[in-house]
Scaffold this motif. Structure first.
Motif, PDB file in Angstrom:
ATOM      1  N   ASN A  86       1.131  -1.170   0.023  1.00 34.21           N
ATOM      2  CA  ASN A  86       0.030   0.004   0.017  1.00 34.21           C
ATOM      3  C   ASN A  86       0.966   1.373   0.000  1.00 34.21           C
ATOM      4  O   ASN A  86       0.637   2.401   0.599  1.00 34.21           O
ATOM      5  CB  ASN A  86      -0.818   0.070   1.277  1.00 34.21           C
ATOM      6  CG  ASN A  86      -1.959  -0.934   1.329  1.00 34.21           C
ATOM      7  OD1 ASN A  86      -2.629  -1.318   0.180  1.00 34.21           O
ATOM      8  ND2 ASN A  86      -1.917  -1.809   2.136  1.00 34.21           N
ATOM      9  N   TYR A  87       1.975   1.428  -0.694  1.00 31.60           N
ATOM     10  CA  TYR A  87       2.869   2.242  -0.651  1.00 31.60           C
ATOM     11  C   TYR A  87       2.088   3.632  -1.357  1.00 31.60           C
ATOM     12  O   TYR A  87       1.247   3.724  -2.060  1.00 31.60           O
ATOM     13  CB  TYR A  87       3.925   1.967  -1.529  1.00 31.60           C
ATOM     14  CG  TYR A  87       4.966   1.060  -1.295  1.00 31.60           C
ATOM     15  CD1 TYR A  87       5.375   1.056   0.143  1.00 31.60           C
ATOM     16  CD2 TYR A  87       5.256   0.088  -2.185  1.00 31.60           C
ATOM     17  CE1 TYR A  87       6.296  -0.200   0.453  1.00 31.60           C
ATOM     18  CE2 TYR A  87       6.328  -0.938  -1.802  1.00 31.60           C
ATOM     19  CZ  TYR A  87       6.592  -1.202  -0.557  1.00 31.60           C
ATOM     20  OH  TYR A  87       7.330  -2.122  -0.110  1.00 31.60           O
ATOM     21  N   ASN A  88       2.271   4.850  -0.515  1.00 31.74           N
ATOM     22  CA  ASN A  88       1.820   6.091  -0.808  1.00 31.74           C
ATOM     23  C   ASN A  88       2.683   7.415  -1.051  1.00 31.74           C
ATOM     24  O   ASN A  88       2.258   8.411  -1.064  1.00 31.74           O
ATOM     25  CB  ASN A  88       0.539   6.199   0.252  1.00 31.74           C
ATOM     26  CG  ASN A  88       1.175   6.356   1.571  1.00 31.74           C
ATOM     27  OD1 ASN A  88       2.352   6.519   1.895  1.00 31.74           O
ATOM     28  ND2 ASN A  88       0.367   6.402   2.575  1.00 31.74           N
ATOM     29  N   THR A  89       3.974   7.156  -1.014  1.00 31.53           N
ATOM     30  CA  THR A  89       4.924   8.072  -1.189  1.00 31.53           C
ATOM     31  C   THR A  89       6.029   7.592  -2.167  1.00 31.53           C
ATOM     32  O   THR A  89       6.243   6.462  -2.188  1.00 31.53           O
ATOM     33  CB  THR A  89       5.660   8.562   0.003  1.00 31.53           C
ATOM     34  OG1 THR A  89       6.344   7.436   0.724  1.00 31.53           O
ATOM     35  CG2 THR A  89       4.562   8.967   1.120  1.00 31.53           C
ATOM     36  N   ILE A  90       6.672   8.570  -2.751  1.00 28.16           N
ATOM     37  CA  ILE A  90       7.784   8.268  -3.648  1.00 28.16           C
ATOM     38  C   ILE A  90       8.873   9.255  -3.534  1.00 28.16           C
ATOM     39  O   ILE A  90       8.764  10.511  -3.370  1.00 28.16           O
ATOM     40  CB  ILE A  90       7.346   8.380  -5.210  1.00 28.16           C
ATOM     41  CG1 ILE A  90       6.324   7.649  -5.628  1.00 28.16           C
ATOM     42  CG2 ILE A  90       8.736   8.226  -6.134  1.00 28.16           C
ATOM     43  CD1 ILE A  90       5.799   7.616  -6.979  1.00 28.16           C
ATOM     44  N   LEU A  91      10.155   8.799  -3.084  1.00 24.47           N
ATOM     45  CA  LEU A  91      11.298   9.548  -3.307  1.00 24.47           C
ATOM     46  C   LEU A  91      12.028   9.248  -4.717  1.00 24.47           C
ATOM     47  O   LEU A  91      12.449   8.014  -4.903  1.00 24.47           O
ATOM     48  CB  LEU A  91      12.242   9.241  -2.079  1.00 24.47           C
ATOM     49  CG  LEU A  91      13.539  10.170  -2.282  1.00 24.47           C
ATOM     50  CD1 LEU A  91      13.258  11.765  -1.872  1.00 24.47           C
ATOM     51  CD2 LEU A  91      14.445   9.569  -1.162  1.00 24.47           C
ATOM     52  N   MET A  92      12.069  10.156  -5.474  1.00 19.95           N
ATOM     53  CA  MET A  92      12.830  10.006  -6.772  1.00 19.95           C
ATOM     54  C   MET A  92      14.226  10.598  -6.616  1.00 19.95           C
ATOM     55  O   MET A  92      14.415  11.653  -6.253  1.00 19.95           O
ATOM     56  CB  MET A  92      11.892  10.965  -7.842  1.00 19.95           C
ATOM     57  CG  MET A  92      12.680  10.752  -9.239  1.00 19.95           C
ATOM     58  SD  MET A  92      11.875  11.540 -10.394  1.00 19.95           S
ATOM     59  CE  MET A  92      12.253  13.372 -10.315  1.00 19.95           C
ATOM     60  N   ASN A  93      15.099   9.610  -6.983  1.00 17.30           N
ATOM     61  CA  ASN A  93      16.440   9.934  -7.029  1.00 17.30           C
ATOM     62  C   ASN A  93      16.907   9.953  -8.512  1.00 17.30           C
ATOM     63  O   ASN A  93      16.653   8.821  -9.023  1.00 17.30           O
ATOM     64  CB  ASN A  93      17.255   8.683  -6.163  1.00 17.30           C
ATOM     65  CG  ASN A  93      17.224   9.051  -4.756  1.00 17.30           C
ATOM     66  OD1 ASN A  93      17.390   9.947  -4.037  1.00 17.30           O
ATOM     67  ND2 ASN A  93      16.860   8.218  -4.065  1.00 17.30           N
ATOM     68  N   VAL A  94      17.511  10.983  -9.026  1.00  7.70           N
ATOM     69  CA  VAL A  94      17.876  11.094 -10.376  1.00  7.70           C
ATOM     70  C   VAL A  94      19.440  11.099 -10.312  1.00  7.70           C
ATOM     71  O   VAL A  94      20.413  11.714  -9.435  1.00  7.70           O
ATOM     72  CB  VAL A  94      17.810  12.414 -10.675  1.00  7.70           C
ATOM     73  CG1 VAL A  94      18.056  12.579 -12.127  1.00  7.70           C
ATOM     74  CG2 VAL A  94      16.265  12.559 -10.966  1.00  7.70           C
ATOM     75  N   TYR A  95      20.232   9.927 -11.083  1.00  2.68           N
ATOM     76  CA  TYR A  95      21.441   9.705 -11.173  1.00  2.68           C
ATOM     77  C   TYR A  95      21.889  10.071 -12.620  1.00  2.68           C
ATOM     78  O   TYR A  95      21.507   9.278 -13.644  1.00  2.68           O
ATOM     79  CB  TYR A  95      21.945   8.243 -10.931  1.00  2.68           C
ATOM     80  CG  TYR A  95      21.456   7.953  -9.461  1.00  2.68           C
ATOM     81  CD1 TYR A  95      22.245   7.649  -8.352  1.00  2.68           C
ATOM     82  CD2 TYR A  95      20.090   7.464  -9.505  1.00  2.68           C
ATOM     83  CE1 TYR A  95      21.958   7.421  -7.318  1.00  2.68           C
ATOM     84  CE2 TYR A  95      19.686   6.999  -7.945  1.00  2.68           C
ATOM     85  CZ  TYR A  95      20.499   6.978  -6.900  1.00  2.68           C
ATOM     86  OH  TYR A  95      20.073   6.379  -5.744  1.00  2.68           O
ATOM     87  N   LYS A  96      22.569  11.424 -12.943  1.00  5.44           N
ATOM     88  CA  LYS A  96      22.899  11.764 -14.320  1.00  5.44           C
ATOM     89  C   LYS A  96      23.903  10.725 -14.905  1.00  5.44           C
ATOM     90  O   LYS A  96      23.868  10.654 -16.096  1.00  5.44           O
ATOM     91  CB  LYS A  96      23.272  13.052 -14.212  1.00  5.44           C
ATOM     92  CG  LYS A  96      22.238  13.989 -13.856  1.00  5.44           C
ATOM     93  CD  LYS A  96      22.379  15.212 -14.246  1.00  5.44           C
ATOM     94  CE  LYS A  96      21.057  16.336 -14.167  1.00  5.44           C
ATOM     95  NZ  LYS A  96      21.265  17.644 -14.542  1.00  5.44           N
TER      96      LYS A  96
END
Length: 185
Positions: A86-96
């Motif tokens: 039931n995930y309800n959050t996202i942490l987006m990590n961007v690796y260029k």
């Protein structure tokens, strides 16, 4: 731990482009041990609705929470369906590129729904996802592939650290979406 294919290759191309065009904080400066440092990746934070707020307690401070748009909601629903969560959050990590990384760590579980874990979904370049058992010191290195999720149910975070080490030979982007279930206020 589960390693599951969530998206087909052709789907991931559009999703990666969409994610790279979202706003995120890249190499945010912060104080570390009395010296200025930079978060070694980009970050953004999303919640399923405005009644959810999560402070990730990450280096440089948590990125501001934004409510997920329809595309992020669809991605979250698909992860929840495949993982039975039931995930309800996202942490987006961007690796260029392969120089961007995240060191070995355990997630702080403040605000998490009791007995819940987390999952991380990767788009773009394959990168190492390292898990180290704190009791044995055994390293499990997973090549985190495009379109695959690593689901780490409770209590794996209690006994293991995880990270994405630097891989200077990787020259292309990777975006990971890390999902958690946070109490609704």
């Amino acid at each position: 731990m589960n390693f599951l294919k969530i998206f087909e290759e052709e789907e991931t191309i559009d999703i990666l482009e969409y994610l790279l065009n979202k706003d995120y904080e890249y190499h945010k400066p912060y104080m570390r041990f009395g010296k200025m440092a930079k978060v070694p990746r980009g970050q953004a934070s999303y919640t399923l609705n405005s009644n959810i707020h999560y402070d990730y307690k990450v280096a440089g401070g948590s990125p501001p929470n934004e409510v997920m748009d329809e595309k992020l909601k669809q991605i979250t629903y698909k992860v929840n369906e495949k993982c039975g969560t039931n995930y309800n959050t996202i942490l987006m990590n961007v690796y260029k590129d392969g120089k961007d990384c995240i060191g070995q760590h355990k997630d702080k579980t403040t605000g998490w729904v009791e007995n819940s874990g987390f999952a991380t979904l990767s788009f773009g370049a394959t990168r190492h996802f390292d898990i180290i058992n704190e009791d044995t010191g055994i390293l499990t290195r997973i090549p985190h592939k495009n379109g695959y999720v690593i689901d780490m149910p409770y209590p794996l975070n209690d006994h293991n650290t995880h990270g994405v080490p630097s891989q200077p030979r990787v020259k292309t982007e990777r975006v990971s979406l890390t999902f958690r279930e946070i109490y609704v206020k």
